[in-house]
Design an enzyme around this catalytic site. Structure first.
Site, short mmCIF file in Angstrom:
data_model
loop_
_atom_site.label_atom_id
_atom_site.label_comp_id
_atom_site.label_asym_id
_atom_site.label_seq_id
_atom_site.Cartn_x
_atom_site.Cartn_y
_atom_site.Cartn_z
N GLU A 140 0.83 -1.22 0.00
CA GLU A 140 0.00 0.00 0.00
C GLU A 140 0.87 1.27 0.00
O GLU A 140 0.84 2.05 0.95
CB GLU A 140 -0.93 0.03 1.21
CG GLU A 140 -1.98 -1.06 1.19
CD GLU A 140 -2.97 -0.94 2.34
OE1 GLU A 140 -2.63 -0.33 3.36
OE2 GLU A 140 -4.08 -1.47 2.21
N GLU A 160 -6.23 -8.29 0.15
CA GLU A 160 -6.61 -8.26 1.57
C GLU A 160 -8.09 -7.97 1.70
O GLU A 160 -8.62 -7.10 1.01
CB GLU A 160 -5.87 -7.13 2.30
CG GLU A 160 -4.39 -7.26 2.39
CD GLU A 160 -3.78 -6.06 3.16
OE1 GLU A 160 -4.51 -5.35 3.86
OE2 GLU A 160 -2.56 -5.86 3.02
#
Ligand code: GAL
Length: 659
Positions: free
Chosen positions: A153, A306
């Site tokens: 991320e 995720e």
């Protein structure tokens, strides 16, 4: 380019982030037993392991990872191996303070959390390249390795000195000369003219509003600087393993990365998906995340890297997923094209900042409801694997246009309304399509749009000339376009176009004059014939050849066009309330030849087609009957379905036409 099939070997990937370094090795054995019970075939390892791998500068501790990789391989579980570069060890900040980013006030972001790296720091980049090189050399040939996961991320901004130098370099590349920069930034305003590149800074804390184009360019630069970090690591691993795909996980709707630009540099696009289980429209948000990621993959494979099996721990109040919701949202991801359904994380931590964030194995252990549901999902995904392998979502004939530049430019200080939030506007329009049961794709405004029957622009404040010409050509070529308010206002430098809206667009939509914008207060509504508008309204004079389909009713704009139409081009100068937007959009879509995935769906039921399969997903709690003409087989139950299927609370069916 290696694809996901190389990694999945024809299976839907199922698993999650696995942090074995947080556990004694006896627990690893237990993990493997439970993974096999749950049908886990993939784990993502090493995301935050830098200090374990390199406890002191230049040291290498690979022993534990060797054992782990072997263990996974012996048990038939593939490893998505991460470069650990999102979280440098404390020694790096201590010995090299310039590797720590600074915020706009000049404050250092210290170690002790994560993602405290200065993207443009030469020292950080050198250490990151070195550990990546050694990981790739050591594990590139390991049979457990299925994919590379670079960093995590990417999200750090940096206003520090090295970032300032890199920003200047980036600006020199974009503008060439200071004159060009001064013109683009409009520095005649407020005495901001630059006489030397050295005078240019990232938009640090200033007495009053920063120059908006400087801010816009800083956002462009940040996305590019982070991308340079990604590409550097990607190239290292690709040199060792040209056939192993590379990804880096996106946060959906994250300002810091222009996902269109990034996605083109990944073999597999991946996303982290965390709708709020308490949000009655969580299912819609999930659908949006999937549609966006699938579109960014542009026909290639993509994965949910995720999601949470239960609660997250970063909202004000963090709710668990009620029984059935994890399964429903997992099947939704597959329905909308995902080839992988993975979680953060495998085993819930007992220590650290995320110990109350769920895992596939929660604190309650294998008897816990969370793990029991995970097992069911694993078994069902295994049932579907063969049928969905290498298939794509079909019938997504509508493109929703999305652009980071427009977002960056529209959300700045000095705008007319702080109530207009770009992601929320996009979400409102996607919701309308979702409620109309029309499968949406997303596209960049400069993409070739000719394959779509309908193009929707929820809002694109900034549009380049190329994008405008693209839209005009699309409509000229027979396409239908619907645009929301505050579109086409600014050019690529955030310079307001003559007339407040680009002339080509005014011609397209039949707007003679845009007199004034009339933004609305937070709870204010504007009357429109038949419905109420929210957020915004506009004082528009229609051109002769256009007609006002729906006028404003009452108030200052009474009688003026709220919804305008000229041929196949529609313009909505306000955001209709949800109950009005979806029928309006559904009608336009139908006229444009767009078909819903299935007719006569009960409220709350989502239908999506992937390959030959029809997925039905029930987001409500009451049992409903879904009419499905013909004979089908439900792959989840193995039962025949004739003309209708019943779905209970959070129920799902995956139907294949019976021979
Ligand atoms: C993601 C992140 C994971 C974990 C997760 C918790 O943003 O990549 O490492 O923190 O959130 O929801």
């Amino acid at each position: 380019m290696p694809g996901l099939t190389d990694a999945t070997r024809g299976r839907i990937l199922f698993g999650g982030d696995y942090n074995p370094e947080q556990w004694p090795e006896e627990v690893w054995q237990e993990d493997v037993r439970l993974m096999k019970e749950a049908g886990v075939n993939s784990v993502t390892v090493g995301v935050f392991s830098w200090a374990e791998l390199e406890p002191t500068p230049g040291a290498r501790e690979f022993g534990w990872l060797d054992r782990l990789m072997d263990l996974m391989h012996e048990n038939g579980i593939g490893v998505v191996l991460a470069t650990p570069t999102a979280s440098p060890p404390p020694w790096m900040g201590r010995l090299h303070p310039e590797t720590l980013p600074r915020d706009e006030d000049g404050r250092i972001e210290w170690w002790g959390g994560r993602q405290h790296f200065a993207h443009s720091s030469a020292v950080y980049r050198r250490y990151a390249a070195a550990i990546t090189e050694d990981l790739a050399a050591r594990y590139g040939g390991h049979p457990a390795l299925t994919m590379w996961h670079i960093n995590n991320e990417y999200c750090t901004y940096d206003w520090g000195d090295e970032a300032a130098t890199a920003f200047r370099r980036w600006l020199q590349g974009r503008y060439g000369t200071l004159d060009a920069l001064n013109t683009a930034w409009g520095t005649a305003f407020w005495s901001q003219g630059y006489d030397d590149w050295e005078g240019i800074l990232p938009p640090r804390h200033a007495h009053y509003m920063n120059n908006p184009t400087q801010v816009l360019d800083f956002k462009r630069f940040t996305s590019d600087a982070l991308m340079e970090c990604f590409v550097a690591e990607r190239d290292i691993v690709a040199r060792h393993t040209p056939n192993i795909p590379v990804t880096s996980n996106f946060m959906p709707f994250w300002q810091g990365q222009d996902a269109w630009a990034w996605a083109g540099r990944e073999d597999v696009v991946s996303v982290d998906s965390y709708p709020d289980p308490r949000d009655p429209l969580g299912g819609q948000y999930g659908a949006l995340i999937h549609d966006m990621t699938r579109s960014q993959a542009r026909g290639g494979p993509w994965m949910v890297m995720e999601q949470a099996a239960g609660p997250v721990n970063w909202r004000g109040v963090n709710h668990p997923k009620p029984p059935g919701l994890n399964r429903l949202w997992s099947l939704q991801a597959v329905a909308r094209g995902a080839d992988a359904v993975c979680y953060f994380q495998w085993r819930q931590s007992r220590q650290g900042a995320e110990k109350f964030h769920s895992g596939m194995v929660s604190h309650a252990g294998e008897r816990g409801r969370t793990f029991q549901e995970v097992k069911r999902i694993g078994a069902e995904l295994a049932l579907l694997s063969e049928k969905v392998a290498d298939t794509r979502v079909t019938g997504a004939d509508v493109a929703v246009l999305l652009d980071w530049n427009a977002w960056w430019a529209s959300g700045q200080d000095g705008r007319l309304s702080g109530e207009v939030d770009y992601p929320a506007v996009v979400r409102a329009w996607h919701r309308a399509l979702w409620e109309a049961n029309v499968t949406a794709s997303f596209a960049h405004p400069e993409h070739d749009l000719s394959a779509y029957k309908l193009v929707v622009l929820p809002q694109l404040y900034l549009l380049t000339d190329t994008a405008i010409d693209n839209l005009v050509a699309y409509v000229r070529g027979g396409g239908t376009v619907v645009s929301g308010f505050l579109t086409g206002v600014a050019d690529q430098d955030d310079r307001v176009r003559q007339g407040g809206m680009d002339e080509r667009l005014r011609k397209l939509f039949g707007i003679r004059t845009l007199h004034e914008w009339w933004p609305l207060d937070a709870d204010e509504k504007v009357g429109v014939e038949g419905f109420r508008g929210t957020l915004w309204s506009e004082e528009i004079e229609a051109a002769d050849e256009a007609y006002a389909v729906i006028p404003y009713k009452g108030g200052e704009l009474d009688g003026l066009p709220a919804v305008l139409r000229k041929g196949r081009a529609w313009y909505l100068s306000t955001l209709p309330e949800p109950a009005a937007l979806w029928p309006l959009l559904a009608g336009i879509a139908e006229d444009a030849g767009v078909r819903p995935a299935l007719d006569h769906l009960p409220a709350g039921v989502e239908a999506v087609r992937r390959g030959e399969l029809l997925f039905l997903l029930h987001h409500g709690r009451d049992t409903v009957t879904v009419p499905v003409p013909g004979r089908h087989r439900d792959l989840l139950t193995g039962e025949d379905v004739v003309d209708a299927v019943e779905l209970g609370r959070y129920g799902a069916a995956v139907l294949e036409a019976a021979p």
